[in-house]
Design a protein around this motif. Sequence first.
Motif, PDB file in Angstrom:
ATOM      1  N   PHE A   1      47.088  35.937  39.982  1.00 20.54           N
ATOM      2  CA  PHE A   1      46.457  36.565  41.268  1.00 20.54           C
ATOM      3  C   PHE A   1      45.777  35.585  42.349  1.00 20.54           C
TER       4      PHE A   1
ATOM      5  N   VAL B   1      50.384  39.303  43.346  1.00 21.98           N
ATOM      6  CA  VAL B   1      50.421  38.482  41.944  1.00 21.98           C
ATOM      7  C   VAL B   1      51.978  38.158  41.575  1.00 21.98           C
TER       8      VAL B   1
ATOM      9  N   THR C   1      47.711  44.442  34.336  1.00 22.45           N
ATOM     10  CA  THR C   1      46.533  44.992  34.114  1.00 22.45           C
ATOM     11  C   THR C   1      45.187  44.145  34.664  1.00 22.45           C
ATOM     12  N   TRP C   2      44.358  44.624  35.442  1.00 25.47           N
ATOM     13  CA  TRP C   2      43.023  43.680  35.831  1.00 25.47           C
ATOM     14  C   TRP C   2      41.992  44.547  36.183  1.00 25.47           C
ATOM     15  N   THR C   3      40.788  43.832  36.341  1.00 28.28           N
ATOM     16  CA  THR C   3      39.792  44.735  36.857  1.00 28.28           C
ATOM     17  C   THR C   3      39.220  43.919  38.360  1.00 28.28           C
TER      18      THR C   3
ATOM     19  N   SER D   1      39.315  49.385  37.625  1.00 25.17           N
ATOM     20  CA  SER D   1      40.560  49.193  36.591  1.00 25.17           C
ATOM     21  C   SER D   1      41.615  49.358  37.258  1.00 25.17           C
TER      22      SER D   1
ATOM     23  N   PRO E   1      40.847  38.083  40.452  1.00 29.04           N
ATOM     24  CA  PRO E   1      40.441  38.399  39.017  1.00 29.04           C
ATOM     25  C   PRO E   1      41.601  37.748  38.267  1.00 29.04           C
ATOM     26  N   THR E   2      41.209  38.106  36.861  1.00 29.91           N
ATOM     27  CA  THR E   2      42.311  37.436  35.688  1.00 29.91           C
ATOM     28  C   THR E   2      43.241  38.747  35.446  1.00 29.91           C
ATOM     29  N   VAL E   3      44.367  38.373  35.599  1.00 27.84           N
ATOM     30  CA  VAL E   3      45.730  39.468  35.327  1.00 27.84           C
ATOM     31  C   VAL E   3      46.329  39.213  34.080  1.00 27.84           C
ATOM     32  N   GLU E   4      46.201  40.316  33.232  1.00 22.95           N
ATOM     33  CA  GLU E   4      46.997  40.211  32.270  1.00 22.95           C
ATOM     34  C   GLU E   4      48.528  41.133  32.164  1.00 22.95           C
ATOM     35  N   CYS E   5      49.478  40.551  31.445  1.00 16.41           N
ATOM     36  CA  CYS E   5      50.770  40.835  31.686  1.00 16.41           C
ATOM     37  C   CYS E   5      51.379  41.259  30.179  1.00 16.41           C
TER      38      CYS E   5
END
Length: 419
Positions: free
Chosen positions: A325, A339, A355-357, A378, A412-416
């Motif tokens: 991000f 992103v 997904t990220w917060t 979320s 934020p930290t983004v998960e894929c």
Amino acid sequence: MGIVWLARDQRLDRDVAVKQLLIDGSAWAQEATARAMREGRIAGRLRHPNAIAVYDVVEHQGWPCLVMEYLPSESLANRVGLRPRQLAAIGAQLASALAAAHEAGIVHRDVKPDNVLITPDGTAKITDFGVSRAKGDTSVTATGILAGTPAYLAPEVARGAEADSRSDVFSLGATLYAMLEGEPPFGVDGNAIALLHKVAKGTMNPPRRAGELTGALLWLLHRDPTARPTMAQAEEILAAAADGRSVAPPSPKTPTLMLPAPRRFSRRAVVAGVSAAALVAAGIVVGVLVSDSGETTGSLGTPLPATSVPTSAPPPAAPACTAAFAVGNTWPDGYEAAVTVRNESDQDVTGWELTWTMPEGHEINNLWGGKDTQDGTSVTVTNDDYNVTIAPGASAEVGMTVDASDESRNAPTVECREQ
């Protein structure tokens, strides 16, 4: 300072437009004449279907006149109610002409709605190269006056930098922005100096009505000139937006990870470590012997109970995709972000989910390049139809504008994960 006449070229039997500069012997008359000559010389070098052609420069009763292509049309500034895709198609035509100008070493320097002509069938042509600059020319004005219209200048030009092809890209973006939003990116101000200060600061108002043109627009309007597309790239992304394909501006480069410096060991510590390892190895050799029959025995010859040798758990599989991000343009109550989704595997990724917060008080108001849902802080984003597949080593982009109730702009930290 001038007037444009519809005239008849009697020799070639065609209608032409004649731009007559109304100089009155004032101090700037010589400069105005030089400007007309420069415009004729520069525009005469450019032949493109989306640029008004200049045929000749003549003098009439002491007044310089430009003989130009006549185009039955109206100014883009008078066209209201254009949809984002219609405007993207116009922008692609202008970018094509400006790319050809840049290739010829010409910088327009004054791209704005008033300098764009639109025919009834939607053909767009750029005009008025009066403050243009070509390679090898001397300064545009003898007095050093800033060339261009303040509301459409790139921030770096407002700060005093020389206009170049990258500032033309910004001005094209500002032109399209103004037609969608009703005013240029930095607003309007009757005080030109105050407006220049606002432009130089580079804090623009976010686009709200750009739809599928938003991503391309924010890329053209990037505050960093090195991060903007070339004019040729601008033509491609605007053509894509005209076809209904949203474009996400590339994310800034991912920062280089700073690894901790390697620990330095003294020679004595290294020797001690090697000795300890040797003793451990010796203990294993002394403590475990193999009998002639192949039975494992202890050092005193007694059989050892059968044991299973523990094996370490396999390392977790690397994710097929990763995501980063990055925040781009900002404004007082929000910002633009992107992103980047990258395929880290050796096979195609044929679907992905992010997904990220979000920080408290931050909410996505426009997203392109994916389909999003936001439940409180979320956020979940899945691929769009056109970027569902990512080849090995390739990447896809998701862009967005975000409303923010505070001034924090932390990424934020983004998960894929692959779907």
